[in-house]
Design a protein around this motif. Sequence first.
Motif, short mmCIF file in Angstrom:
data_model
loop_
_atom_site.label_atom_id
_atom_site.label_comp_id
_atom_site.label_asym_id
_atom_site.label_seq_id
_atom_site.Cartn_x
_atom_site.Cartn_y
_atom_site.Cartn_z
N ILE A 1 13.11 21.43 -16.00
CA ILE A 1 14.58 21.16 -16.20
C ILE A 1 14.67 21.45 -17.53
N ARG A 2 14.32 20.61 -18.44
CA ARG A 2 14.50 20.63 -19.91
C ARG A 2 14.31 22.18 -20.38
N SER A 3 13.25 22.99 -19.98
CA SER A 3 12.76 23.96 -20.46
C SER A 3 13.91 25.05 -20.06
N ALA A 4 14.40 24.77 -18.89
CA ALA A 4 15.61 25.96 -18.22
C ALA A 4 16.72 25.70 -19.20
N VAL A 5 17.04 24.28 -19.44
CA VAL A 5 18.37 24.06 -20.24
C VAL A 5 18.25 24.82 -21.62
N THR A 6 17.02 24.51 -22.33
CA THR A 6 16.82 24.84 -23.49
C THR A 6 17.09 26.44 -23.60
N ASN A 7 16.44 27.15 -22.54
CA ASN A 7 16.38 28.63 -22.63
C ASN A 7 17.92 29.09 -22.51
N TYR A 8 18.42 28.43 -21.53
CA TYR A 8 19.93 29.00 -21.00
C TYR A 8 20.78 28.67 -22.23
N TYR A 9 20.92 27.71 -23.08
CA TYR A 9 21.84 27.57 -24.02
C TYR A 9 21.29 27.97 -25.50
N ASP B 1 25.82 22.62 -14.34
CA ASP B 1 24.88 23.61 -14.31
C ASP B 1 24.00 23.24 -12.68
N THR B 2 23.79 24.43 -12.03
CA THR B 2 22.87 24.31 -11.20
C THR B 2 21.53 25.05 -11.20
N ILE B 3 20.27 24.51 -11.29
CA ILE B 3 19.09 25.24 -11.57
C ILE B 3 18.38 25.24 -10.23
N THR B 4 18.09 26.53 -9.80
CA THR B 4 16.97 26.30 -8.47
C THR B 4 15.52 26.91 -8.95
N PHE B 5 14.66 26.28 -8.20
CA PHE B 5 13.34 26.43 -8.40
C PHE B 5 12.71 26.69 -6.90
N GLY B 6 11.96 27.63 -7.03
CA GLY B 6 10.90 28.09 -5.88
C GLY B 6 9.67 27.46 -6.12
N VAL B 7 9.27 26.98 -5.05
CA VAL B 7 7.52 26.14 -5.27
C VAL B 7 6.65 26.67 -4.15
N GLN B 8 5.75 27.50 -4.56
CA GLN B 8 4.68 27.89 -3.86
C GLN B 8 3.14 27.15 -4.04
N GLN B 9 2.37 27.55 -3.50
CA GLN B 9 1.01 26.88 -3.50
C GLN B 9 0.20 27.87 -4.08
N ASP B 10 -0.95 27.75 -5.06
CA ASP B 10 -1.88 28.78 -5.20
C ASP B 10 -3.06 28.34 -4.35
N ALA B 11 -4.04 29.38 -4.39
CA ALA B 11 -5.44 29.29 -3.64
C ALA B 11 -5.91 28.04 -3.94
N GLU B 12 -5.75 27.17 -4.96
CA GLU B 12 -6.40 25.82 -4.88
C GLU B 12 -5.51 24.64 -4.71
N LEU B 13 -4.28 25.18 -3.75
CA LEU B 13 -3.18 24.31 -3.52
C LEU B 13 -2.54 23.30 -4.41
#
Length: 111
Positions: A13-21, A81-93
């Motif tokens: 969230i912090r990174s998204a805010v910093t990148n946006y502004y 502000d609304t920040i949307t994240f997608g979460v997937q798992q890699d092969a090691e979960l």
Amino acid sequence: MDQLLLDLFAQEIRSAVTNYYKEDSVHFRFNWWDKDYDVVEVDQSEKGHILEFTHDGKKQQFPYIIKFTIQPQKDKSLGTDTITFGVQQDAELKPNIKMLSYGNQDPKDNQ
């Protein structure tokens, strides 16, 4: 559950805010009392309900989509502000988190 997700996603969230502004001095808060939205929303893929999101020009499927609604501030409110994240798992979960979208509603639009 909401507080756990906020703790787990704090850096994203912090990174998204910093990148946006484009500056580190913008901070944000959560408005738990606003009846128009939830601070944390989670949607989960299930049989018959597959979550797809167009990211980088292609459709991708995510087992989880998590949306955070924040109120950024710098001397005054910068809106909601609304920040949307997608979460997937890699092969090691291990979780693989991708920011899917960042939306801003100006304070004047909130009235």
